[in-house]
Motif scaffolding. Structure first.
Motif, PDB file in Angstrom:
ATOM      1  N   THR A 110       0.935  -1.211   0.050  1.00  0.00           N
ATOM      2  CA  THR A 110      -0.019   0.054  -0.131  1.00  0.00           C
ATOM      3  C   THR A 110       0.921   1.258   0.022  1.00  0.00           C
ATOM      4  O   THR A 110       0.632   2.059  -0.899  1.00  0.00           O
ATOM      5  N   LYS A 111       1.956   1.062   0.898  1.00  0.00           N
ATOM      6  CA  LYS A 111       2.809   2.449   1.020  1.00  0.00           C
ATOM      7  C   LYS A 111       3.600   2.613  -0.227  1.00  0.00           C
ATOM      8  O   LYS A 111       3.611   3.681  -0.849  1.00  0.00           O
ATOM      9  N   ASN A 115       3.565   5.963  -2.654  1.00  0.00           N
ATOM     10  CA  ASN A 115       4.562   6.865  -2.787  1.00  0.00           C
ATOM     11  C   ASN A 115       5.019   6.695  -4.238  1.00  0.00           C
ATOM     12  O   ASN A 115       5.284   7.874  -4.834  1.00  0.00           O
ATOM     13  N   ALA A 116       4.336   5.822  -5.091  1.00  0.00           N
ATOM     14  CA  ALA A 116       4.713   5.557  -6.691  1.00  0.00           C
ATOM     15  C   ALA A 116       3.842   6.589  -7.328  1.00  0.00           C
ATOM     16  O   ALA A 116       4.131   7.461  -8.182  1.00  0.00           O
ATOM     17  N   ALA A 117       2.516   6.995  -6.762  1.00  0.00           N
ATOM     18  CA  ALA A 117       1.606   7.807  -7.411  1.00  0.00           C
ATOM     19  C   ALA A 117       1.670   9.155  -7.060  1.00  0.00           C
ATOM     20  O   ALA A 117       1.143  10.049  -7.494  1.00  0.00           O
ATOM     21  N   ASP A 118       1.799   9.384  -5.488  1.00  0.00           N
ATOM     22  CA  ASP A 118       1.325  10.775  -5.037  1.00  0.00           C
ATOM     23  C   ASP A 118       2.868  11.562  -5.364  1.00  0.00           C
ATOM     24  O   ASP A 118       3.553  11.789  -4.596  1.00  0.00           O
ATOM     25  N   LYS A 119       2.605  12.282  -6.415  1.00  0.00           N
ATOM     26  CA  LYS A 119       3.593  13.123  -7.107  1.00  0.00           C
ATOM     27  C   LYS A 119       3.538  14.535  -6.292  1.00  0.00           C
ATOM     28  O   LYS A 119       4.900  15.030  -6.109  1.00  0.00           O
ATOM     29  N   ASP A 120       2.680  14.843  -5.638  1.00  0.00           N
ATOM     30  CA  ASP A 120       2.440  16.267  -5.172  1.00  0.00           C
ATOM     31  C   ASP A 120       2.823  16.169  -3.344  1.00  0.00           C
ATOM     32  O   ASP A 120       2.620  16.930  -2.748  1.00  0.00           O
ATOM     33  N   ILE A 125      -3.830  10.060  -4.036  1.00  0.00           N
ATOM     34  CA  ILE A 125      -3.699  10.082  -5.270  1.00  0.00           C
ATOM     35  C   ILE A 125      -4.786  10.911  -5.829  1.00  0.00           C
ATOM     36  O   ILE A 125      -6.015  10.420  -5.778  1.00  0.00           O
ATOM     37  N   GLY A 126      -4.792  11.820  -6.580  1.00  0.00           N
ATOM     38  CA  GLY A 126      -5.522  12.549  -7.445  1.00  0.00           C
ATOM     39  C   GLY A 126      -5.746  11.936  -8.628  1.00  0.00           C
ATOM     40  O   GLY A 126      -4.808  11.023  -9.153  1.00  0.00           O
ATOM     41  N   ILE A 127      -6.903  12.382  -9.221  1.00  0.00           N
ATOM     42  CA  ILE A 127      -7.318  11.939 -10.867  1.00  0.00           C
ATOM     43  C   ILE A 127      -6.128  11.958 -11.752  1.00  0.00           C
ATOM     44  O   ILE A 127      -5.871  10.918 -12.575  1.00  0.00           O
ATOM     45  N   GLU A 129      -3.057  12.239 -10.874  1.00  0.00           N
ATOM     46  CA  GLU A 129      -1.685  11.533 -10.595  1.00  0.00           C
ATOM     47  C   GLU A 129      -2.066   9.810 -11.052  1.00  0.00           C
ATOM     48  O   GLU A 129      -0.913   9.414 -11.398  1.00  0.00           O
ATOM     49  N   PHE A 130      -3.316   9.535 -10.860  1.00  0.00           N
ATOM     50  CA  PHE A 130      -3.521   8.007 -11.234  1.00  0.00           C
ATOM     51  C   PHE A 130      -3.341   7.880 -12.784  1.00  0.00           C
ATOM     52  O   PHE A 130      -2.775   6.918 -13.081  1.00  0.00           O
ATOM     53  N   GLU A 131      -3.945   8.813 -13.552  1.00  0.00           N
ATOM     54  CA  GLU A 131      -3.668   8.815 -15.137  1.00  0.00           C
ATOM     55  C   GLU A 131      -2.337   8.538 -15.458  1.00  0.00           C
ATOM     56  O   GLU A 131      -1.910   7.695 -16.177  1.00  0.00           O
ATOM     57  N   VAL A 132      -1.394   9.474 -14.775  1.00  0.00           N
ATOM     58  CA  VAL A 132      -0.023   9.551 -15.074  1.00  0.00           C
ATOM     59  C   VAL A 132       0.443   8.261 -14.677  1.00  0.00           C
ATOM     60  O   VAL A 132       1.391   7.661 -15.492  1.00  0.00           O
ATOM     61  N   LEU A 133       0.212   7.707 -13.511  1.00  0.00           N
ATOM     62  CA  LEU A 133       0.755   6.360 -13.077  1.00  0.00           C
ATOM     63  C   LEU A 133       0.489   5.304 -13.984  1.00  0.00           C
ATOM     64  O   LEU A 133       1.383   4.501 -14.108  1.00  0.00           O
TER      65      LEU A 133
END
Length: 137
Positions: A110-111, A115-120, A125-127, A129-133
């Motif tokens: 989970t962490k 960490n991989a998605a939460d760029k800010d 995780i925002g929408i 950020e999810f699309e970029v991931l």
């Protein structure tokens, strides 16, 4: 084993009690975008604890091949509390959003996913950020 596309009212109540923050109607919505066979193959690939890799899972389930708009629709289905973000608590149950027999992610998985998605760095995780991931190489 193919994913069950029909969710009875009794099963709906069972799942909502098991994962109280995840409405079963959202699980059904994912099946509008993803193939049941792809979902099952992806879940099988990460069945054992410690094996979840978001890149591999997204590719197997068919998310990587989707348009950004459809990925955002999948995000909305995963966003159980409809806050506009996927928080750490929701991430733990992300595999259950694809099928009721999906396992919970471990705390470490989970962490790592967060960490991989939460760029800010806001802890969710925002929408976008999810699309970029999903479309990362």
């Amino acid at each position: 084993m193919a994913a069950n596309l029909y969710v009875s009212p009794m099963r709906t109540r069972f799942i909502e009690n098991l994962v109280p923050h995840y409405p079963v109607t959202k699980m059904a919505a994912l099946k509008d975008f993803l193939k049941a066979d792809d979902i099952q193959k992806a879940l099988e690939a990460v069945k054992a604890e410690g094996t979840f890799d978001h890149k591999k899972f997204f590719a197997l389930v068919g998310l990587k091949a989707m348009t950004p708009d459809n990925v955002k629709k999948v995000f909305q289905a995963i966003d159980a509390d409809e806050s506009g973000f996927i928080e750490e608590e929701e991430l733990k149950f992300v595999l259950k959003s694809f099928a009721e027999d999906g396992r919970d992610l471990t705390d470490a998985e989970t962490k790592a996913f967060l960490n991989a998605a939460d760029k800010d760095g806001d802890g969710k995780i925002g929408i976008d950020e999810f699309e970029v991931l999903v479309h990362e190489v």
